[in-house]
Design a protein around this motif. Structure first.
Motif, PDB file in Angstrom:
ATOM      1  N   ASN A   7       0.642  -1.470  -0.307  1.00  0.00           N
ATOM      2  CA  ASN A   7       0.382   0.068   0.158  1.00  0.00           C
ATOM      3  C   ASN A   7       0.811   1.383  -0.606  1.00  0.00           C
ATOM      4  O   ASN A   7       0.616   2.115  -0.937  1.00  0.00           O
ATOM      5  CB  ASN A   7      -0.731   0.040   1.070  1.00  0.00           C
ATOM      6  CG  ASN A   7      -1.329  -1.007   0.704  1.00  0.00           C
ATOM      7  OD1 ASN A   7      -2.450  -1.340  -0.136  1.00  0.00           O
ATOM      8  ND2 ASN A   7      -2.551  -1.301   2.137  1.00  0.00           N
ATOM      9  N   SER A  10       2.667   1.633  -3.698  1.00  0.00           N
ATOM     10  CA  SER A  10       1.664   2.990  -3.947  1.00  0.00           C
ATOM     11  C   SER A  10       2.029   3.964  -4.220  1.00  0.00           C
ATOM     12  O   SER A  10       1.333   4.433  -5.527  1.00  0.00           O
ATOM     13  CB  SER A  10      -0.095   1.941  -4.021  1.00  0.00           C
ATOM     14  OG  SER A  10      -0.014   0.967  -4.270  1.00  0.00           O
ATOM     15  N   PRO A  22       1.226   1.820  -9.117  1.00  0.00           N
ATOM     16  CA  PRO A  22      -0.056   2.202  -8.983  1.00  0.00           C
ATOM     17  C   PRO A  22      -0.648   0.568 -10.146  1.00  0.00           C
ATOM     18  O   PRO A  22      -1.930   0.061  -9.746  1.00  0.00           O
ATOM     19  CB  PRO A  22      -0.904   3.137  -8.859  1.00  0.00           C
ATOM     20  CG  PRO A  22       0.696   3.989  -8.598  1.00  0.00           C
ATOM     21  CD  PRO A  22       1.282   3.339  -9.711  1.00  0.00           C
ATOM     22  N   ILE A  25       0.089  -3.021  -9.371  1.00  0.00           N
ATOM     23  CA  ILE A  25      -0.308  -3.495  -7.644  1.00  0.00           C
ATOM     24  C   ILE A  25      -1.623  -3.797  -8.252  1.00  0.00           C
ATOM     25  O   ILE A  25      -2.306  -4.638  -7.466  1.00  0.00           O
ATOM     26  CB  ILE A  25       0.172  -2.479  -6.847  1.00  0.00           C
ATOM     27  CG1 ILE A  25       1.795  -2.382  -6.943  1.00  0.00           C
ATOM     28  CG2 ILE A  25      -0.527  -2.430  -5.399  1.00  0.00           C
ATOM     29  CD1 ILE A  25       2.459  -1.399  -5.919  1.00  0.00           C
ATOM     30  N   TRP A  26      -2.211  -2.545  -8.820  1.00  0.00           N
ATOM     31  CA  TRP A  26      -3.431  -2.561  -9.305  1.00  0.00           C
ATOM     32  C   TRP A  26      -3.897  -4.407  -9.810  1.00  0.00           C
ATOM     33  O   TRP A  26      -5.121  -4.537  -8.736  1.00  0.00           O
ATOM     34  CB  TRP A  26      -3.962  -1.601  -9.643  1.00  0.00           C
ATOM     35  CG  TRP A  26      -6.023  -1.463 -10.222  1.00  0.00           C
ATOM     36  CD1 TRP A  26      -6.888  -1.967  -9.268  1.00  0.00           C
ATOM     37  CD2 TRP A  26      -6.582  -1.060 -10.586  1.00  0.00           C
ATOM     38  NE1 TRP A  26      -7.940  -1.592  -9.388  1.00  0.00           N
ATOM     39  CE2 TRP A  26      -8.286  -0.830 -10.909  1.00  0.00           C
ATOM     40  CE3 TRP A  26      -6.366  -0.181 -11.938  1.00  0.00           C
ATOM     41  CZ2 TRP A  26      -8.801  -0.488 -11.379  1.00  0.00           C
ATOM     42  CZ3 TRP A  26      -7.318   0.626 -12.699  1.00  0.00           C
ATOM     43  CH2 TRP A  26      -8.668   0.442 -12.471  1.00  0.00           C
ATOM     44  N   ALA A  38      -3.917   1.118  -4.422  1.00  0.00           N
ATOM     45  CA  ALA A  38      -3.552   1.015  -6.022  1.00  0.00           C
ATOM     46  C   ALA A  38      -4.556   2.322  -6.144  1.00  0.00           C
ATOM     47  O   ALA A  38      -3.772   2.886  -7.287  1.00  0.00           O
ATOM     48  CB  ALA A  38      -3.179  -0.063  -6.587  1.00  0.00           C
TER      49      ALA A  38
END
Length: 105
Positions: A7, A10, A22, A25-26, A38
């Motif tokens: 987190n 991000s 991001p 990661i998303w 993200a």
């Protein structure tokens, strides 16, 4: 524990790879909380870019409609000042949210 670092990553990606980290990661995360953070980080990192595009369009339309370089120049100074303020605020807010993500329990 690991989700706290992801987190925070991000949000801290604004320092080295904005938008790209991001998005990765998303799409790669399985945890709902990580995906939510993200998405929020992605939105915060896209806002200045969209505002910049809109500012350039606005200044261009102003320049074409007024045909006065001094008016267009002052409008550009004001609009880019507001754009700079938006960029600084979102940058600092990203860093604050990254620290909060690291300190969360």
């Amino acid at each position: 524990m690991q989700s706290k670092f992801i987190n925070a990553l991000s949000y801290f990606s604004i320092l080295f790879a904005p938008v790209l980290i991001p998005i990765i990661i998303w799409f790669a995360a399985g945890d709902f909380d990580v995906k939510r953070n993200a998405k929020k980080a992605l939105f915060l990192q896209i806002v200045p870019t969209v505002a910049g595009i809109l500012a350039i369009i606005f200044i261009g339309i102003t320049g074409l409609s007024t045909n006065d370089s001094s008016v267009t120049g002052w409008i550009a100074i004001i609009v880019f000042g507001i754009l700079g303020l938006i960029s600084v605020v979102t940058y600092i807010y990203d860093l604050v949210l990254g620290v909060k993500a690291l300190l969360a329990e």
